[in-house]
Design a protein around this motif. Structure first.
Motif, PDB file in Angstrom:
ATOM      1  N   ASP A   1      65.274  28.877  28.623  1.00 13.82           N
ATOM      2  CA  ASP A   1      65.647  27.459  28.511  1.00 13.82           C
ATOM      3  C   ASP A   1      64.954  26.600  29.566  1.00 13.82           C
ATOM      4  N   ARG A   2      64.773  27.159  30.767  1.00 14.16           N
ATOM      5  CA  ARG A   2      64.341  26.326  31.902  1.00 14.16           C
ATOM      6  C   ARG A   2      62.837  26.343  32.176  1.00 14.16           C
ATOM      7  N   VAL A   3      62.163  27.469  31.897  1.00 17.84           N
ATOM      8  CA  VAL A   3      60.730  27.513  32.210  1.00 17.84           C
ATOM      9  C   VAL A   3      59.982  26.849  31.047  1.00 17.84           C
ATOM     10  N   PRO A   4      59.241  25.769  31.318  1.00 15.66           N
ATOM     11  CA  PRO A   4      58.620  25.009  30.221  1.00 15.66           C
ATOM     12  C   PRO A   4      57.765  25.897  29.311  1.00 15.66           C
ATOM     13  N   GLY A   5      58.004  25.783  28.032  1.00 15.37           N
ATOM     14  CA  GLY A   5      57.203  26.500  27.029  1.00 15.37           C
ATOM     15  C   GLY A   5      57.549  27.969  26.869  1.00 15.37           C
ATOM     16  N   ALA A   6      58.502  28.470  27.648  1.00 16.85           N
ATOM     17  CA  ALA A   6      58.717  29.920  27.678  1.00 16.85           C
ATOM     18  C   ALA A   6      59.169  30.481  26.324  1.00 16.85           C
ATOM     19  N   ARG A   7      60.102  29.775  25.661  1.00 17.59           N
ATOM     20  CA  ARG A   7      60.623  30.357  24.418  1.00 17.59           C
ATOM     21  C   ARG A   7      59.535  30.411  23.336  1.00 17.59           C
ATOM     22  N   THR A   8      58.711  29.362  23.264  1.00 11.74           N
ATOM     23  CA  THR A   8      57.620  29.338  22.279  1.00 11.74           C
ATOM     24  C   THR A   8      56.621  30.454  22.588  1.00 11.74           C
ATOM     25  N   ARG A   9      56.282  30.598  23.851  1.00 13.44           N
ATOM     26  CA  ARG A   9      55.330  31.645  24.227  1.00 13.44           C
ATOM     27  C   ARG A   9      55.931  33.034  23.976  1.00 13.44           C
ATOM     28  N   ALA A  10      57.219  33.143  24.212  1.00 12.06           N
ATOM     29  CA  ALA A  10      57.882  34.431  23.972  1.00 12.06           C
ATOM     30  C   ALA A  10      57.806  34.791  22.491  1.00 12.06           C
ATOM     31  N   ALA A  11      58.096  33.798  21.633  1.00 12.74           N
ATOM     32  CA  ALA A  11      58.077  34.048  20.184  1.00 12.74           C
ATOM     33  C   ALA A  11      56.671  34.417  19.724  1.00 12.74           C
ATOM     34  N   ALA A  12      55.665  33.908  20.409  1.00 12.31           N
ATOM     35  CA  ALA A  12      54.267  34.191  20.043  1.00 12.31           C
ATOM     36  C   ALA A  12      53.794  35.535  20.605  1.00 12.31           C
TER      37      ALA A  12
END
Ligand SMILES: Nc1ncnc2c1ncn2[C@@H]1O[C@H](COP(=O)(O)OP(=O)(O)O)[C@@H](O)[C@H]1O
Ligand SMILES: O=P(O)(O)OC[C@H](O)CO
Length: 496
Positions: free
Chosen positions: A145-156
């Motif tokens: 939630d807090r590190v910018p872009g982390a969830r999108t990068r994780a999903a990729a």
């Protein structure tokens, strides 16, 4: 001929490396503390690079000082602080944020919200865990939630999540794995089906692409990069440190119990080949998986064990080093009615109260530093006694003995008071580095350094046995008074 197993014991405050020979003898060891970061009240962080650099440094140091070459090491085993949450870039190995340590309470409110939403029972049923910020899931969600872009990068698929075993395995040999016992501490793992749980991933909004492959605790993970130790060494065993200590204490049969007195206290009982069900707020967790057999454990976790003594040293300044607590506490015949409830970071099992805070009760004009020191030592034993009480109720069998280890188990007064409160003998083994030993055993079994669990169990030796010497009435009275003190510490902080 390979002569040694190298155990890497990555703990909360220090990284250790220990060489064991075929008899289970500790031949050489090296250890290094690394920085702890407390950026806000209740937060505890580590720099993942500090974890790796200190672990690599001590591994190299122990080989160098013992004049042991990589080709003499049959295998490496990892034991690690559990639950601590790391995310790094798959391509570069660069961490994207500090590691959130198991003691960190920043997600206590997130857990409250999940509880209010009625999720606690389902989580407990699937994972065996209490809904608490201790475990990885809410820490991982917090980072995404807090590190910018982390969830999108994780999903990729660009990022890797791991507990500290995963992080070390990745640095050692490039594998993105975790052992089944460590996986069971994330709150994302179904302990019945032994796989990541899709419903829990959805609940915490965790992309599956981020997760490590789950491997047995005993098995070949890969070869270490050749440049690390001069030649590749097989990484062949992984276990969370408390699971490793249980294995190292040779608690291989149902009903056997060990208690580790380190920073916290962790009491674990072998529960057999099926998950235990706790009705007394203990954790049901995976111990280890050897070949195709899975061992389950029942666990009670106390957050402040030996750390209470560190507080006497660092917070109050009434002792200079931890071992000074023993003569100071022994200078008075008892605690003079003083009770210290070390709920400095809330309370773990069996209360699970993140809003409890440290409390000293029973002070009088006659109370001295010695009484407080004695109360601190006794608090470690009281908390552990509550765990064993819960465990005996859950298991419905009397426990024959408790095997003790960890830094504070050196304290004879603590061990005797513990036996008195438990009404059960406490046995301290000759090798007290049982965490590292357990990791070594798991790795050694994989590569045939040891032939069987029976061979390992035969190596366990008792150094000293503490028999209970307190009558049952006094024990019951003391435990009842402790219960009243704990009530006073509970629910002190207000949820936000
Ligand atoms: N003689 C003693 N009496 C009580 N506590 C002790 C004693 N010696 C060490 N300790 C405590 O033991 C802990 C260290 O044990 P250790 O097993 O090394 O912990 P960890 O693996 O969690 O870092 C410290 O919290 C220290 O205060
Ligand atoms: O680092 P330790 O030895 O205090 O162990 C920490 C535990 O693994 C936390 O669950």
């Amino acid at each position: 001929m390979t002569d040694y197993i190298l155990a890497l014991d990555q703990g909360t405050t220090s990284s250790r490396a220990i060489l064991f020979d075929r008899t289970g003898r500790l031949c050489a060891s090296a250890s290094q503390e690394f920085p702890q970061h407390f950026p806000q009240p209740g937060w505890v962080e580590h720099d993942p690079d500090d974890i790796w650099n200190s672990q690599l440094a001590v591994a190299r140091q122990v080989l160098r000082e013992a004049h042991v070459a990589a080709h003499q090491v049959a295998a490496i085993g990892i034991a690690n602080q559990r639950e601590t949450t790391v995310i790094w870039e798959r391509a570069t190995g660069r961490p994207i944020a500090p590691a959130i340590v198991w003691q960190d309470r920043r997600t206590a409110d997130a857990c409250e919200a999940l509880r209010a939403a009625g999720k606690a029972a389902m989580i407990c049923e699937r994972t065996g865990l209490e809904l608490d910020s201790y475990f990885s899931a809410t820490k991982l969600a917090w980072l995404l939630d807090r590190v910018p872009g982390a969830r999108t990068r994780a999903a990729a698929g660009e990022l890797c999540f791991g507990t500290v075993d995963s992080w070390l395995a990745y640095k050692l040999c490039g594998a993105h794995v975790t052992d089944v016992g460590n996986a069971s501490r994330t709150m994302l793992f179904n302990i019945h089906l032994l796989r990541w749980d899709a419903d829990l991933l959805a609940l915490f909004d965790i992309p599956a692409a981020l997760l490590p492959e789950v491997v047995p605790s005993c098995g070949n993970v890969g070869m270490t990069h050749a440049d690390l130790f001069g030649a590749p060494i097989a990484l062949a065993g992984i276990a969370g440190d408390q699971q490793a200590a249980t294995f190292g204490q040779a608690c291989h049969h149902s009903g056997m119990v060990k208690n580790t007195y380190g920073t916290g206290c962790f009491m674990l009982m072998h529960a057999g080949a099926q998950p235990a069900v706790s009705h007394n707020r203990l954790l049901s967790t995976v111990g280890w998986r050897l070949h195709t057999e899975t061992c389950y454990l029942l666990e009670g976790s106390v957050f402040m064990g030996g750390a209470t003594v560190q507080w006497l040293r660092d917070g109050l300044g009434i002792i200079r080093q931890s071992s000074d607590v023993e003569p100071l506490a022994a200078s008075v015949p008892d605690s003079g009615g003083v009770l210290l409830v070390p709920a400095f970071v809330g309370l773990g099992a069996p209360q699970w109260d993140p809003y409890a805070r440290g409390t000293i009760v029973g002070l009088t004009r006659g109370s001295t530093a010695a009484h407080i020191a004695r109360a601190a030592v006794e608090a470690i034993a009281y908390q552990s006694a509550q765990l064993l009480q819960a465990m005996q109720k859950d298991a419905r069998v009397p426990v024959a003995e408790v095997r003790a280890d960890g830094g504070a188990a050196r304290n004879d007064m603590l061990m005797q008071f513990q036996a008195d409160l438990l009404g059960v003998p406490v046995l301290r083994p000759k090798v007290t580095e049982t965490t590292a030993l357990g990791a070594a055993y798991l790795a050694g079994l994989t590569v045939g350094f040891w032939a069987s669990q029976e061979e390992i169990a035969a190596q366990w030796r008792c150094e000293r046995r503490f028999d209970p010497a307190m009558n049952a009435d006094r024990r019951a009275a003391l435990l009842a008074r402790w219960g009243r003190a704990v009530e006073r510490a509970q629910a002190w902080e207000q949820p936000l």
